[in-house]
Design a protein around this motif. Structure first.
Motif, PDB file in Angstrom:
ATOM      1  N   ASN A  90       0.805  -1.222   0.000  1.00 25.94           N
ATOM      2  CA  ASN A  90       0.000   0.000   0.000  1.00 25.94           C
ATOM      3  C   ASN A  90       0.842   1.278   0.000  1.00 25.94           C
ATOM      4  OD1 ASN A  90      -3.013  -0.888   0.427  1.00 25.94           O
ATOM      5  ND2 ASN A  90      -1.805  -2.179   1.794  1.00 25.94           N
ATOM      6  N   GLY A  91       2.150   1.132  -0.142  1.00 23.01           N
ATOM      7  CA  GLY A  91       3.007   2.301  -0.199  1.00 23.01           C
ATOM      8  C   GLY A  91       2.990   3.130   1.067  1.00 23.01           C
ATOM      9  N   LEU A  92       2.848   2.476   2.216  1.00 20.74           N
ATOM     10  CA  LEU A  92       2.792   3.201   3.477  1.00 20.74           C
ATOM     11  C   LEU A  92       4.181   3.667   3.891  1.00 20.74           C
ATOM     12  CD1 LEU A  92       0.285   0.916   5.425  1.00 20.74           C
ATOM     13  CD2 LEU A  92      -0.204   2.945   4.030  1.00 20.74           C
ATOM     14  N   VAL A  93       4.222   4.750   4.648  1.00 15.96           N
ATOM     15  CA  VAL A  93       5.483   5.350   5.074  1.00 15.96           C
ATOM     16  C   VAL A  93       5.673   5.102   6.567  1.00 15.96           C
ATOM     17  CG1 VAL A  93       6.768   7.507   5.334  1.00 15.96           C
ATOM     18  CG2 VAL A  93       5.373   7.112   3.284  1.00 15.96           C
ATOM     19  N   VAL A  94       6.803   4.478   6.909  1.00 14.45           N
ATOM     20  CA  VAL A  94       7.158   4.244   8.308  1.00 14.45           C
ATOM     21  C   VAL A  94       7.874   5.486   8.829  1.00 14.45           C
ATOM     22  CG1 VAL A  94       8.474   2.809   9.906  1.00 14.45           C
ATOM     23  CG2 VAL A  94       7.421   1.773   7.878  1.00 14.45           C
ATOM     24  N   LEU A  95       7.311   6.127   9.830  1.00 15.65           N
ATOM     25  CA  LEU A  95       7.938   7.325  10.389  1.00 15.65           C
ATOM     26  C   LEU A  95       9.096   6.926  11.296  1.00 15.65           C
ATOM     27  CD1 LEU A  95       4.844   9.576  11.217  1.00 15.65           C
ATOM     28  CD2 LEU A  95       6.235   9.502   9.132  1.00 15.65           C
ATOM     29  N   GLU A  96      10.226   7.571  11.086  1.00 21.60           N
ATOM     30  CA  GLU A  96      11.404   7.291  11.906  1.00 21.60           C
ATOM     31  C   GLU A  96      11.117   7.615  13.371  1.00 21.60           C
ATOM     32  OE1 GLU A  96      14.592   9.537  10.230  1.00 21.60           O
ATOM     33  OE2 GLU A  96      14.389   8.619   8.247  1.00 21.60           O
ATOM     34  N   ASP A  97      11.826   6.908  14.243  1.00 26.67           N
ATOM     35  CA  ASP A  97      11.611   7.005  15.690  1.00 26.67           C
ATOM     36  C   ASP A  97      12.925   7.404  16.371  1.00 26.67           C
ATOM     37  OD1 ASP A  97      10.712   6.658  18.320  1.00 26.67           O
ATOM     38  OD2 ASP A  97      10.862   4.467  18.240  1.00 26.67           O
ATOM     39  N   PRO A  98      13.357   8.668  16.205  1.00 19.07           N
ATOM     40  CA  PRO A  98      14.683   9.065  16.699  1.00 19.07           C
ATOM     41  C   PRO A  98      14.833   8.968  18.214  1.00 19.07           C
ATOM     42  CG  PRO A  98      13.430  10.993  16.017  1.00 19.07           C
ATOM     43  CD  PRO A  98      12.671   9.791  15.543  1.00 19.07           C
ATOM     44  N   LYS A  99      13.749   9.028  18.961  1.00 17.68           N
ATOM     45  CA  LYS A  99      13.833   8.962  20.426  1.00 17.68           C
ATOM     46  C   LYS A  99      13.633   7.543  20.950  1.00 17.68           C
ATOM     47  CE  LYS A  99      12.398  13.779  20.796  1.00 17.68           C
ATOM     48  NZ  LYS A  99      11.319  14.733  21.165  1.00 17.68           N
ATOM     49  N   GLU A 100      13.611   6.591  20.045  1.00 21.24           N
ATOM     50  CA  GLU A 100      13.489   5.169  20.399  1.00 21.24           C
ATOM     51  C   GLU A 100      12.294   4.915  21.315  1.00 21.24           C
ATOM     52  OE1 GLU A 100      17.533   4.356  21.862  1.00 21.24           O
ATOM     53  OE2 GLU A 100      17.937   3.358  19.964  1.00 21.24           O
ATOM     54  N   ASN A 101      11.153   5.415  20.891  1.00 20.89           N
ATOM     55  CA  ASN A 101       9.920   5.125  21.621  1.00 20.89           C
ATOM     56  C   ASN A 101       9.646   3.619  21.624  1.00 20.89           C
ATOM     57  OD1 ASN A 101       7.176   6.354  22.680  1.00 20.89           O
ATOM     58  ND2 ASN A 101       6.613   4.734  21.259  1.00 20.89           N
ATOM     59  N   PHE A 102       9.932   2.973  20.488  1.00 20.82           N
ATOM     60  CA  PHE A 102       9.681   1.539  20.360  1.00 20.82           C
ATOM     61  C   PHE A 102      10.981   0.769  20.553  1.00 20.82           C
ATOM     62  CE2 PHE A 102       6.428   3.567  17.634  1.00 20.82           C
ATOM     63  CZ  PHE A 102       5.304   3.151  18.343  1.00 20.82           C
ATOM     64  N   ALA A 103      10.986  -0.111  21.531  1.00 22.86           N
ATOM     65  CA  ALA A 103      12.177  -0.910  21.832  1.00 22.86           C
ATOM     66  C   ALA A 103      12.380  -1.988  20.772  1.00 22.86           C
ATOM     67  CB  ALA A 103      12.028  -1.556  23.209  1.00 22.86           C
ATOM     68  N   ALA A 104      13.566  -2.599  20.802  1.00 21.28           N
ATOM     69  CA  ALA A 104      13.834  -3.748  19.939  1.00 21.28           C
ATOM     70  C   ALA A 104      12.784  -4.821  20.180  1.00 21.28           C
ATOM     71  CB  ALA A 104      15.231  -4.297  20.229  1.00 21.28           C
ATOM     72  N   GLN A 105      12.389  -5.496  19.111  1.00 16.88           N
ATOM     73  CA  GLN A 105      11.331  -6.510  19.200  1.00 16.88           C
ATOM     74  C   GLN A 105      11.786  -7.801  18.528  1.00 16.88           C
ATOM     75  OE1 GLN A 105       8.891  -6.015  21.055  1.00 16.88           O
ATOM     76  NE2 GLN A 105       8.483  -3.829  21.150  1.00 16.88           N
ATOM     77  N   ASN A 106      12.827  -8.404  19.072  1.00 12.70           N
ATOM     78  CA  ASN A 106      13.289  -9.679  18.537  1.00 12.70           C
ATOM     79  C   ASN A 106      12.340 -10.793  18.949  1.00 12.70           C
ATOM     80  OD1 ASN A 106      15.840  -7.913  19.255  1.00 12.70           O
ATOM     81  ND2 ASN A 106      16.446  -9.248  17.565  1.00 12.70           N
ATOM     82  N   ILE A 107      12.057 -11.688  18.024  1.00 13.68           N
ATOM     83  CA  ILE A 107      11.189 -12.818  18.349  1.00 13.68           C
ATOM     84  C   ILE A 107      11.949 -13.794  19.249  1.00 13.68           C
ATOM     85  CG2 ILE A 107      10.048 -14.849  17.390  1.00 13.68           C
ATOM     86  CD1 ILE A 107       9.154 -13.185  15.083  1.00 13.68           C
ATOM     87  N   VAL A 108      11.288 -14.210  20.317  1.00 13.45           N
ATOM     88  CA  VAL A 108      11.904 -15.093  21.303  1.00 13.45           C
ATOM     89  C   VAL A 108      10.868 -16.109  21.778  1.00 13.45           C
ATOM     90  CG1 VAL A 108      11.376 -13.458  23.175  1.00 13.45           C
ATOM     91  CG2 VAL A 108      13.165 -15.150  23.501  1.00 13.45           C
ATOM     92  N   PRO A 109      11.249 -17.391  21.867  1.00 15.83           N
ATOM     93  CA  PRO A 109      10.327 -18.375  22.426  1.00 15.83           C
ATOM     94  C   PRO A 109      10.311 -18.286  23.953  1.00 15.83           C
ATOM     95  CG  PRO A 109      12.353 -19.463  21.759  1.00 15.83           C
ATOM     96  CD  PRO A 109      12.506 -18.014  21.392  1.00 15.83           C
ATOM     97  N   VAL A 110       9.132 -18.245  24.535  1.00 14.51           N
ATOM     98  CA  VAL A 110       8.986 -18.212  25.990  1.00 14.51           C
ATOM     99  C   VAL A 110       8.223 -19.461  26.394  1.00 14.51           C
ATOM    100  CG1 VAL A 110       8.177 -16.893  27.978  1.00 14.51           C
ATOM    101  CG2 VAL A 110       8.942 -15.697  25.912  1.00 14.51           C
ATOM    102  N   MET A 111       8.759 -20.184  27.385  1.00 13.80           N
ATOM    103  CA  MET A 111       8.151 -21.471  27.728  1.00 13.80           C
ATOM    104  C   MET A 111       8.202 -21.718  29.235  1.00 13.80           C
ATOM    105  SD  MET A 111      11.213 -23.874  26.232  1.00 13.80           S
ATOM    106  CE  MET A 111      12.108 -22.533  25.396  1.00 13.80           C
ATOM    107  N   VAL A 112       7.384 -22.657  29.671  1.00 12.42           N
ATOM    108  CA  VAL A 112       7.424 -23.050  31.070  1.00 12.42           C
ATOM    109  C   VAL A 112       8.721 -23.808  31.311  1.00 12.42           C
ATOM    110  CG1 VAL A 112       4.920 -23.077  31.346  1.00 12.42           C
ATOM    111  CG2 VAL A 112       6.101 -25.153  30.650  1.00 12.42           C
TER     112      VAL A 112
END
Length: 303
Positions: free
Chosen positions: A224-246
């Motif tokens: 859809n040609g959407l524009v991702v706005l840069e986040d210079p103040k790092e509002n959004f933390a790193a989001q690496n996929i990680v398995p979480v288990m008992v």
């Protein structure tokens, strides 16, 4: 079957961390030799859960079919009480869910902090290089008209913008409250839609909202040609996929398989499987997962 019905009930009722928990005590019925898989109720989470499931089965581990439960506010309590044993999650979002005051933003720092705040009955496997971050996005027309490249550029216009996103984003630590604090951005109004899904994309493209929270590995961004706005103040933390288990199910065999999957799962690979799943033929997620495992030499992954 009882556990499956209970998990489906969670999805229907939209269980939250502060509400009543009909799954309380469900872990006592869990078979110690079987991994019960869960996921969020969106395609990417379901896909990664299916990849985990098939990789484990290929190594001879008994796995119950993955169940799409709902948002983190629903599936994490199910993981804690043992109703499910394994869930794919996102490092930064899970850290802030467990510790709203967390300030870590970069991958290694986020992962280290997450390991410290996980409840004692849970353990995180190796994080993958793959990241799917929340991002504020606008249409190309809006970006050009308002000369937007970053969230800083958005600040003067927030008062005129209707924002769209999931119900949870309105109150999450890195959601609307953080955008207000970090970028002084108070939107005209908020429209509660879905978690980076078709409702949010459609509302943005149609102009019903002028900015939205979407995910960076969503094929709809490029389509859809959407524009991702840069986040210079790092509002959004790193989001690496990680398995979480008992912890009691995290045997060397299980963690070894999951670690091998994580090592192969890059952001590019994540975008590729998302794009395949969203293709015109709409292949079954099970098929997409099987193809990915075969391409990466992980099919029939017996040690």
């Amino acid at each position: 079957m009882r556990r499956l019905l209970a998990l489906l009930l969670v999805a229907v009722l939209g269980l939250t961390a502060c509400g009543g928990d009909p799954l309380s005590g469900g872990g006592s019925e869990s078979d110690p030799n079987v991994i019960a898989m869960g996921s969020g109720n969106f395609t990417e989470s379901q896909l990664v859960a299916e990849i985990y499931s098939q990789a484990l089965q290929g190594a001879g581990v008994q796995v119950e079919e993955p169940v799409a439960i709902g948002s983190r506010e629903a599936y994490f309590p199910a993981l804690q009480d043992g109703s499910v044993d394994l869930i794919p999650d996102y490092s930064g979002a899970l850290l802030q869910y467990l510790d709203e005051s967390a300030q870590q933003r970069r991958s290694a720092e986020v992962y280290a902090a997450l390991q410290k705040v996980l409840p004692p009955e849970l353990v995180a496997g190796a994080m993958s290089p793959a990241q799917d971050k929340d991002a504020v996005m606008v249409t190309r027309e809006t970006a050009d008209r308002l000369r937007l490249r970053s969230l800083d550029d958005l600040t003067p216009h927030c008062k005129d913008i209707v924002f769209g996103g999931s119900p949870e984003f309105q109150t999450r630590p890195d959601g609307i409250p953080a955008l207000r604090e970090n970028y002084d951005c108070a939107f005209k109004s908020y429209r509660s839609l879905d978690a980076g899904g078709v409702l949010t994309v459609t509302a943005l493209v149609d102009g019903d909202v002028q900015a939205a929270d979407l995910f960076t590995t969503d094929p709809a961004v490029a389509q859809n040609g959407l524009v991702v706005l840069e986040d210079p103040k790092e509002n959004f933390a790193a989001q690496n996929i990680v398995p979480v288990m008992v912890k009691r199910k995290a045997t060397p065999q299980v963690t070894g398989v999951l670690d091998r999957v994580s090592a192969k799962l890059t952001t590019e690979e994540l975008l590729a499987v998302n794009t395949e799943a969203a293709g015109p033929d709409k292949p079954a997620l099970r098929t997409v997962a099987a193809d990915w495992l075969a391409r990466n030499g992980l099919a029939g992954n017996a040690p």
